[in-house]
Design an enzyme around this catalytic site. Sequence first.
Site, PDB file in Angstrom:
ATOM      1  N   CYS A  22       0.813  -1.200  -0.010  1.00 46.11           N
ATOM      2  CA  CYS A  22      -0.178   0.148  -0.026  1.00 46.11           C
ATOM      3  C   CYS A  22       0.958   1.367   0.123  1.00 46.11           C
ATOM      4  O   CYS A  22       2.265   1.096   0.146  1.00 46.11           O
ATOM      5  CB  CYS A  22      -0.788   0.113   1.204  1.00 46.11           C
ATOM      6  SG  CYS A  22      -2.170  -1.464   1.250  1.00 46.11           S
ATOM      7  N   GLY A  49      -1.440   1.210  -4.501  1.00 45.97           N
ATOM      8  CA  GLY A  49      -2.526   0.555  -4.274  1.00 45.97           C
ATOM      9  C   GLY A  49      -3.924   1.150  -4.633  1.00 45.97           C
ATOM     10  O   GLY A  49      -4.050   2.411  -4.469  1.00 45.97           O
ATOM     11  N   ASN A 123       1.471   0.289   5.665  1.00 43.61           N
ATOM     12  CA  ASN A 123       1.877  -0.375   4.427  1.00 43.61           C
ATOM     13  C   ASN A 123       2.859  -1.499   5.090  1.00 43.61           C
ATOM     14  O   ASN A 123       3.794  -1.349   5.718  1.00 43.61           O
ATOM     15  CB  ASN A 123       2.788   0.531   3.461  1.00 43.61           C
ATOM     16  CG  ASN A 123       3.605  -0.063   2.564  1.00 43.61           C
ATOM     17  OD1 ASN A 123       4.380   0.246   1.879  1.00 43.61           O
ATOM     18  ND2 ASN A 123       2.944  -1.233   1.959  1.00 43.61           N
ATOM     19  N   GLY A 124       2.381  -2.730   4.467  1.00 39.66           N
ATOM     20  CA  GLY A 124       3.074  -4.053   4.955  1.00 39.66           C
ATOM     21  C   GLY A 124       2.170  -4.926   5.148  1.00 39.66           C
ATOM     22  O   GLY A 124       1.088  -4.945   5.113  1.00 39.66           O
ATOM     23  N   TYR A 273      10.228  -3.982  -9.272  1.00 37.07           N
ATOM     24  CA  TYR A 273       8.931  -3.688  -9.814  1.00 37.07           C
ATOM     25  C   TYR A 273       7.979  -2.575  -9.020  1.00 37.07           C
ATOM     26  O   TYR A 273       7.437  -1.635  -9.407  1.00 37.07           O
ATOM     27  CB  TYR A 273       8.035  -5.086  -9.922  1.00 37.07           C
ATOM     28  CG  TYR A 273       6.509  -4.828 -10.171  1.00 37.07           C
ATOM     29  CD1 TYR A 273       6.273  -4.534 -11.450  1.00 37.07           C
ATOM     30  CD2 TYR A 273       5.908  -4.661  -9.246  1.00 37.07           C
ATOM     31  CE1 TYR A 273       4.915  -4.256 -11.753  1.00 37.07           C
ATOM     32  CE2 TYR A 273       4.318  -4.415  -9.477  1.00 37.07           C
ATOM     33  CZ  TYR A 273       3.840  -4.328 -10.849  1.00 37.07           C
ATOM     34  OH  TYR A 273       2.551  -3.898 -11.009  1.00 37.07           O
TER      35      TYR A 273
HETATM   36  P1  5GP Z   1       2.117 -12.991 -14.451  1.00 35.40           P
HETATM   37  O1  5GP Z   1       1.457 -12.393 -15.845  1.00 35.40           O
HETATM   38  O2  5GP Z   1       3.360 -13.716 -14.857  1.00 35.40           O
HETATM   39  O3  5GP Z   1       1.457 -13.590 -13.389  1.00 35.40           O
HETATM   40  O4  5GP Z   1       2.506 -11.438 -13.768  1.00 35.40           O
HETATM   41  C1  5GP Z   1       3.766 -10.791 -14.138  1.00 35.40           C
HETATM   42  C2  5GP Z   1       3.576  -9.529 -14.498  1.00 35.40           C
HETATM   43  O5  5GP Z   1       2.988  -8.889 -13.416  1.00 35.40           O
HETATM   44  C3  5GP Z   1       4.767  -8.459 -15.098  1.00 35.40           C
HETATM   45  O6  5GP Z   1       4.517  -8.003 -16.191  1.00 35.40           O
HETATM   46  C4  5GP Z   1       4.694  -7.664 -13.676  1.00 35.40           C
HETATM   47  O7  5GP Z   1       5.214  -6.339 -14.484  1.00 35.40           O
HETATM   48  C5  5GP Z   1       3.696  -7.667 -13.068  1.00 35.40           C
HETATM   49  N1  5GP Z   1       3.825  -7.714 -11.662  1.00 35.40           N
HETATM   50  C6  5GP Z   1       4.612  -8.136 -10.865  1.00 35.40           C
HETATM   51  N2  5GP Z   1       4.386  -7.992  -9.627  1.00 35.40           N
HETATM   52  C7  5GP Z   1       3.318  -7.396  -9.652  1.00 35.40           C
HETATM   53  C8  5GP Z   1       2.603  -6.958  -8.498  1.00 35.40           C
HETATM   54  O8  5GP Z   1       2.914  -6.951  -7.064  1.00 35.40           O
HETATM   55  N3  5GP Z   1       1.329  -6.220  -8.738  1.00 35.40           N
HETATM   56  C9  5GP Z   1       1.146  -6.179  -9.970  1.00 35.40           C
HETATM   57  N4  5GP Z   1      -0.107  -5.386 -10.197  1.00 35.40           N
HETATM   58  N5  5GP Z   1       1.719  -6.525 -11.112  1.00 35.40           N
HETATM   59  C10 5GP Z   1       3.042  -7.207 -10.774  1.00 35.40           C
HETATM   60 MG    MG Z   2       4.482  -5.461 -16.185  1.00 32.67          MG
END
Ligand code: 5GP
Ligand code: MG
Length: 520
Positions: A22, A49, A123-124, A273
């Site tokens: 968050c 979030g 957050n956490g 990320y």
């Molecule tokens: P996958 O499609 O393999 O399940 O998810 C990977 C994709 O989700 C990657 O393009 C990455 O940028 C994105 N992604 C990775 N971690 C997170 C996250 O914690 N939240 C969200 N919304 N996207 C994520």
């Molecule tokens: Mg992505």
Amino acid sequence: MRGDGRLSHDLDPGEKGPRDACGVFGVWAPGEEVAKLSYFGLYALQHRGQESAGIAVSNGSKILVFKDMGLVSQVFDETSLGSLQGHMAVGHARYSTTGSSTWENAQPTFRATGHGSIALGHNGNLVNTAELAEMVAELPGGHTPRHRVAATNDTDLVTALLAGQTDDEGRPLTVEEAAERVLPRVRGAFSFVFMDETTLYAARDPQGFRPLVLGRLERGWVVASESAALDIVGASFIREIEPGEMIAVDENGLRTRRFAEAKPRGCVFEYVYLARPDTDIAGRNVYLSRVEMGRRLAGEAPVDADLVIATPESGTPAAIGYAEASGIPYGSGLVKNAYVGRTFIQPSQTIRQLGIRLKLNPLKEVIRGKRLVVVDDSIVRGNTQRALIRMLREAGAAEVHVRISSPPIKWPCFFGIDFATRAELIANGLTTDEIGTSLGADSLAYISLEGMVESTTIAKPDLCRACFDGEYPVELPDPTLLGKDLLEERPGRDSTRHSDVDGVDALVTGPGAGDALRRP
Ligand code: 5GP
Ligand code: MG
């Protein structure tokens, strides 16, 4: 939400992505429009979030909270912000955990105390939730409605504990006194921003899993999840809130105390990320870390190709680094709809089949006949890359080589990222070649753990890499409380102690765990 209570994060709700940490924000600034500063602070932290947003404001004698489901820009307007008058505020942007996308669980949480009230944003994710729930039950009047807590909400337990402490004679402690007693007993990841009527507080867990920074306005102080939010509200960066530190800001200025020894274990996935590229964490810029990951990835996993493209937006910095180090030109191969995000429209089956196409459209003229390197930051379930590779081939790509700027994700996160269950993580049980085949790629390679860690410039022991290497920096609850297959592969675990999954109380573990336990 208004209506059916289920929001779809993506245009394709069947493809539930991993959910982030968050965003928290706090400001102490008499004479400033603190609600509007919080609004823009949260707006800058929206990526952390998108489920609900809230702002609490104090005018010195009372706290008002306004929160609702939805994006920051959907929750607030001139009228609601105008009604939030005061000299300090705390704000929150939330990703709900499994099954609790409700108004009640939106933050800041609010409680009456023996002296007034408290509002708190978190957050956490905490790992000793069961213990905290017991502590709440033991509070004087612990079973009365005043202390009653929603079972799935670890944050509200902490708020209740801070609100309900008494001294030996039964007199209520102040929030500050209570924090000194309560914070050392909270385990797991927490960047808290909270306040009573007169004082703004911020506290960070001893590992400093999630970021939290302190900034200065001309006439006040700001705390925020990310340094980028300080830039955006015109605050200058002062320093991080240290792991194990609590600060307090009031009319007497800033004071600080340490409630636990610092054992830094910042989340490496923030660099990969989660955080904005324009944020610095522990003195290291996130964008530069990602570009460096791409450069190292090119060195570790070279390929003969014509064009490097990114999976927008999160794969872009690493793709730039990969192109730079490999000498292969960088280009734009996909156009992303800039407005994609939360939608209230449930797509029909026909539309759902369009999947990723609703978000990304290939530039056929660029792609046709090319041998492509496609760079993304991470693979969780593999849905994004599988769909993308199919789409690129349809657009005429000659070859598709996937390069990922983080190692395979094999372990659940208990510290604030709601990844998939272990069974859903594509890297759990498959080799890299098998994953590549399953995705339909001509080749697949991930950066090494060392390459990723070194790109952050942070010393490896100071980072939490648990989702990649299974080394959890904080003792997790007894495996019987964590459930069946979760820690099975960890050496030294007694597999006979694993309990029946159905017997596990949602209270016991965090969102990652709950999710990991409940689904196959
Ligand atoms: P996958 O499609 O393999 O399940 O998810 C990977 C994709 O989700 C990657 O393009 C990455 O940028 C994105 N992604 C990775 N971690 C997170 C996250 O914690 N939240 C969200 N919304 N996207 C994520
Ligand atoms: Mg992505």
